[in-house]
Write an enzyme that holds these catalytic residues in place. Structure first.
Site, PDB file in Angstrom:
ATOM      1  N   HIS A  23       0.860  -1.198   0.000  1.00 57.62           N
ATOM      2  CA  HIS A  23       0.000   0.000   0.000  1.00 57.62           C
ATOM      3  C   HIS A  23       0.887   1.236   0.000  1.00 57.62           C
ATOM      4  CE1 HIS A  23      -3.988  -1.764   1.835  1.00 57.62           C
ATOM      5  NE2 HIS A  23      -3.936  -1.873   0.534  1.00 57.62           N
ATOM      6  N   HIS A  79     -12.019  -8.490  -6.152  1.00 57.48           N
ATOM      7  CA  HIS A  79     -11.651  -7.211  -5.536  1.00 57.48           C
ATOM      8  C   HIS A  79     -10.722  -6.493  -6.515  1.00 57.48           C
ATOM      9  CE1 HIS A  79     -10.160  -4.428  -2.598  1.00 57.48           C
ATOM     10  NE2 HIS A  79      -9.152  -5.128  -2.156  1.00 57.48           N
ATOM     11  N   GLU A  81      -8.431  -4.027  -6.035  1.00 59.02           N
ATOM     12  CA  GLU A  81      -7.098  -3.496  -5.708  1.00 59.02           C
ATOM     13  C   GLU A  81      -6.071  -4.198  -6.587  1.00 59.02           C
ATOM     14  OE1 GLU A  81      -6.774  -3.151  -1.146  1.00 59.02           O
ATOM     15  OE2 GLU A  81      -5.557  -1.538  -1.970  1.00 59.02           O
ATOM     16  N   ASP A  83      -3.249  -5.445  -6.339  1.00 57.41           N
ATOM     17  CA  ASP A  83      -2.505  -6.656  -5.953  1.00 57.41           C
ATOM     18  C   ASP A  83      -3.243  -7.923  -6.380  1.00 57.41           C
ATOM     19  OD1 ASP A  83      -4.282  -5.633  -3.997  1.00 57.41           O
ATOM     20  OD2 ASP A  83      -3.451  -6.919  -2.435  1.00 57.41           O
ATOM     21  N   HIS A 145     -12.536  -5.898   2.501  1.00 58.79           N
ATOM     22  CA  HIS A 145     -12.457  -4.616   3.154  1.00 58.79           C
ATOM     23  C   HIS A 145     -12.757  -3.432   2.224  1.00 58.79           C
ATOM     24  CE1 HIS A 145      -8.315  -3.238   1.664  1.00 58.79           C
ATOM     25  NE2 HIS A 145      -8.501  -4.405   1.073  1.00 58.79           N
ATOM     26  N   ASP A 164      -9.296 -10.895   0.491  1.00 57.01           N
ATOM     27  CA  ASP A 164      -8.406 -10.373   1.543  1.00 57.01           C
ATOM     28  C   ASP A 164      -8.740 -10.907   2.946  1.00 57.01           C
ATOM     29  OD1 ASP A 164      -6.560  -8.776   0.136  1.00 57.01           O
ATOM     30  OD2 ASP A 164      -7.999  -7.145  -0.032  1.00 57.01           O
ATOM     31  N   TYR A 192      -2.480  -8.230  10.277  1.00 51.68           N
ATOM     32  CA  TYR A 192      -3.342  -7.961   9.118  1.00 51.68           C
ATOM     33  C   TYR A 192      -4.713  -7.482   9.587  1.00 51.68           C
ATOM     34  CZ  TYR A 192      -5.150  -8.982   4.400  1.00 51.68           C
ATOM     35  OH  TYR A 192      -5.686  -8.888   3.149  1.00 51.68           O
ATOM     36  N   HIS A 225      -4.005 -13.595   0.242  1.00 51.68           N
ATOM     37  CA  HIS A 225      -2.625 -13.399   0.705  1.00 51.68           C
ATOM     38  C   HIS A 225      -2.296 -14.471   1.735  1.00 51.68           C
ATOM     39  CE1 HIS A 225      -2.346  -9.377  -1.053  1.00 51.68           C
ATOM     40  NE2 HIS A 225      -3.458  -9.032  -0.440  1.00 51.68           N
TER      41      HIS A 225
END
Ligand code: FEO
Length: 411
Positions: A23, A79, A81, A83, A145, A164, A192, A225
């Protein structure tokens, strides 16, 4: 490389051993991370998520070589994001018509990231995708999230792809929770949660409750992850429920920065006062300007109370303490108490400013704070010891009411 994790289900992700900041610079990843992507081969083949863009070409090459891109019938984008969606750009340039299953917010977010009008198929909770022998059941998980987050449950193999949620920034070639060091896994799991999921704890409880009511067998939780939960996957669910309920252990954390050691000496005297009153409580001190901020946040999460200190500078507080207050403001911890302290020479605004920051962050102030003029002398340090004794007593009263078992290993 494809690694079979269950019958006809493969991990096709990327382990990133090098990354130390995630991030941007906001999350330290001491143990690296992984970007988990999964492939379900049935009569139809579905790819669940991709990897971060720097590894996009490698990812697409592996899929091309070991699966064949034309064999991928569906893509699930849980998701947006980067990553998890990063490799989509290259993948979709090769198979542009492949349907991309995601939430409505997912489509919006992916369009915003990639500025492409791919073949999005928005899904809602309860929708299914038939793969042949198995089906994917979609469960929207907004704000776990991001507003776009989506879980997918694979029938017959009883796998929850949770994106996530339940993840850890933890690189390991071992892939499964039962094979890795449990202390390391626990440390990365709670870090996390503390740094990413804390603001959404109420939703965590609700979503777990909703999933339990579906009464689905659960053999494996595959997050995006870290390691896959195959050994008692419910253990991480139980931990999340514990963490979601105003979690604390028997700990008080003192966070400060100091210019000429006055505030540091106050911090140490406070710690001594706490310990002299309660020799069971863990008291930890962090100079925030010299500490990893995400590790400190994890310690805050474990604390029943925190003490935050800064000397006054330019009618304000030191920048590292200001940054820390901003970070806890966004995380919205609840059920925790706090107090402020600091040395000063002239105007002495620091304690009031810290109090304001702590209140904005949702902490209950135990008192109005403690100031010490100039370099604390013996009398001032005695006052700090007395202040620490009061903190030990006041925070323990609440701690006894709500404290969790504080177990440090997965059950
Ligand atoms: Fe792992 Fe929210 O991205």
């Amino acid at each position: 490389m494809l690694r079979e994790i269950k019958k006809n289900v493969y991990w096709v992700g990327k382990t990133d051993w090098e990354i130390r900041k995630f991030h941007g610079d906001e999350y330290s990843t001491h143990r690296g991370t992984s970007y988990n992507s999964y492939l379900v081969k049935d009569r139809k083949t579905a790819l669940v998520d991709t990897v971060w863009s720097p590894f996009g070409s490698e990812f697409v090459r592996t899929l091309e070589k070991e699966v064949g891109l034309d064999k991928i019938d569906y893509i699930i984008a849980s998701h947006a994001e980067p990553d998890h969606s990063g490799a989509l750009a290259e993948l979709m340039s090769r198979i542009p018509d492949t349907p991309v299953y995601c939430t409505a917010n997912g489509a919006k977010s992916l369009k915003g990231h990639f500025h492409k009008d791919w073949n999005f198929v928005p899904v809602k909770t309860g929708d299914t995708l038939d793969l042949g022998r198995c089906k994917l059941l979609f469960i929207e998980a907004p704000l776990l999230h991001w507003p776009d987050s989506l879980f997918s449950y694979l029938t017959e193999e009883n796998i929850l792809f949770s994106n996530d949620a339940f993840g850890q920034h933890f690189a390991s070639g071992l892939l499964f929770n039962d094979l890795v060091d449990q202390a390391e896994l626990y440390q990365e799991g709670i870090k996390y949660y503390a740094n990413i999921l804390v603001p959404f704890s109420k939703l965590v409880e609700k979503k777990i409750d909703e999933f339990k009511k579906l009464n689905l067998p659960l053999d494996m939780i595959c997050p995006s992850h870290g390691v896959i939960w195959r050994d008692h996957p419910s253990q991480i669910v139980a931990k999340y429920l514990e963490w979601a309920k105003d979690y604390s252990e028997n700990q008080i954390t003192i966070i400060y920065d100091s210019m000429w050691n006055g505030t540091r000496r106050m911090a140490e005297a406070l710690a001594s006062g706490i310990r002299s009153t309660d020799d069971k409580v863990a008291v930890k001190l962090f100079n925030i300007s010299r500490s990893d901020k995400n590790d400190v946040i994890t310690e805050v999460f474990k604390s029943r109370a925190i003490l935050v200190g800064s000397p006054t500078i330019n009618r304000g507080i030191l920048s590292a303490v200001a940054g820390f207050l901003e970070q806890i403001r966004g995380l919205k911890f609840s059920g925790k108490r706090a107090a402020a302290f600091g040395a000063y020479g002239w105007s002495g605004e620091s304690v009031k400013m810290i109090n304001d920051g702590l209140e904005k962050a949702g902490f209950e102030l135990l008192n109005s704070g403690l100031k010490s003029l100039w370099n604390p002398d013996d009398r001032a340090l005695d006052e700090c010891v007395g202040f620490g004794k009061g903190i030990a007593v006041q925070s323990a009263q609440r701690g006894r009411e709500t404290q969790s078992s504080g177990s440090r290993t997965f059950p």
